[in-house]
Scaffold this active site. Structure first.
Site, PDB file in Angstrom:
ATOM      1  N   CYS A  80      -3.318  15.004 -23.547  1.00 56.02           N
ATOM      2  CA  CYS A  80      -2.725  14.179 -24.608  1.00 56.02           C
ATOM      3  C   CYS A  80      -1.433  14.858 -25.085  1.00 56.02           C
ATOM      4  O   CYS A  80      -1.474  15.939 -25.668  1.00 56.02           O
ATOM      5  CB  CYS A  80      -3.752  14.024 -25.725  1.00 56.02           C
ATOM      6  SG  CYS A  80      -3.079  13.665 -27.344  1.00 56.02           S
ATOM      7  N   CYS A 105      -1.018  15.864 -28.717  1.00 54.34           N
ATOM      8  CA  CYS A 105      -1.976  16.951 -29.032  1.00 54.34           C
ATOM      9  C   CYS A 105      -1.399  18.284 -28.568  1.00 54.34           C
ATOM     10  O   CYS A 105      -1.440  19.281 -29.283  1.00 54.34           O
ATOM     11  CB  CYS A 105      -3.311  16.742 -28.304  1.00 54.34           C
ATOM     12  SG  CYS A 105      -4.100  15.164 -28.572  1.00 54.34           S
TER      13      CYS A 105
END
Lengths: 173, 158
Positions: A71, A74
């Site tokens: 991600c 992230c």
């Protein structure tokens, strides 16, 4: 002509700066939600195989970060989280990463590469559901020393926003 | 009268501006480079799924299993994140025997559209295999906000 180029270039830079600032502010406002319920306890395996229980951290300010190695937002947040952990460790901050990756291997590699200095556990659907459904990443919960959730941030969140939340909770010990 | 110093400054500013534009376009991620003709909106997909006539699409979730297990579109299959070679292989294996005109819908919803790392490689892989009727579900924020919270049909578990 040269003057026009110069003015044009400055305008582009200023516009880009405003855009980035507005984007960050909008995201911070959009993603934050005040919460006041008790953080559900969980027991999940750490990367070293040991079990981590959230209740063991009662008395600390906890930042619970649901994330995944693939991600992008992230990944971008992790270095900031490492910094926050270092900066506020002695005052009682504990960051806990809950990886939503399908397997621990990429998480172990990532953990070493980014020199993550806080525990990371391997999450599951049950834990996601305990927290109201983790159906997008990243999601961060800020938990006070009393074990109650103080804030929930959905999506990429500016480190300054997280720091502000943390500082507010760290002070009244 | 503009001095040489000003000229250099202007050049530096221009280079900075160009770098900013490049940075922004990269930060916007791969999914944003998908052409509009490859996309399907949640509302459109719901209509397709509720229609009694017409071809029902084969749907693949190309995000993580933990997200799929919490909520997915009923009838969709889990493939996994195609940012890894393993995920891509799984997707290719899953579709290799299908007719190239098969209606396929790909979706993820892990992250905001501009940051989703999965849908573009999945779409590219299917087009490279010759599939001509592939749509990517446009999820602006995440699957929770743009599908579950809208009240669209959801299944849990495997």
């Amino acid at each position: 002509m040269r003057r026009r180029i110069l003015i044009g270039a400055v305008l582009i830079l200023v516009a880009a700066g405003f855009y980035l600032k507005a984007r960050h502010s909008f995201r911070a406002r959009q993603g934050a939600a005040r919460q006041h319920f008790a953080a559900p306890n969980f027991s999940l395996p750490e990367l070293n195989g040991q079990s981590l229980q959230l209740s063991d951290y009662r008395g600390k300010v906890v930042l619970l970060d649901f994330w995944a190695t693939w991600c992008t937002p992230c990944r971008e947040e992790i270095p900031h989280l490492v910094e926050l952990q270092n900066k506020y460790r002695d005052q009682g901050l504990q960051i806990i990463g809950i990886s939503m990756d399908d397997s621990p291997e990429p998480v172990r590699e990532f953990y070493k590469r980014f020199q993550m200095d806080y525990p990371v556990v391997i999450g599951n659907a049950e834990t996601g559901e305990l927290y109201g459904g983790v159906l997008g990443l990243p999601i961060a919960f800020v938990i006070g020393r009393d074990g109650r959730i103080s804030a929930k941030h959905i999506g990429a969140t500016d480190a300054s926003v997280l720091e502000q939340d943390i500082r507010g909770l760290l002070s009244p010990q | 009268m503009i001095s040489k110093w000003t000229e250099k400054l202007a050049l530096a500013v221009l280079i900075s501006a160009l770098s900013t534009v490049i940075f922004l376009s990269r930060a916007l991620g791969q999914a944003t480079s998908l052409p509009a003709s490859h996309l399907i909106n949640p509302e459109e997909l719901v209509k397709v799924l509720q229609a009694t006539k017409g071809e029902r699409p084969l749907m693949f979730q190309v995000g993580s299993y933990v997200l799929y297990a919490q909520a997915h579109i009923p009838g969709s299959d889990y493939v996994g994140p195609v940012t890894s070679e393993l995920g891509l292989q799984q997707l290719r294996r899953r579709v290799e025997s299908l007719p190239r005109t098969k209606f396929i819908v790909l979706y993820c919803g892990c992250c905001p559209w501009s940051h989703c790392p999965n849908v573009k490689p999945a779409d590219d892989a299917l087009h490279a295999m010759g599939f001509t009727n592939v749509k990517v579900l446009y999820i602006a924020n995440n699957f929770g906000a743009d599908w579950v919270e809208k009240g669209y049909p959801v299944a849990k578990g495997q």
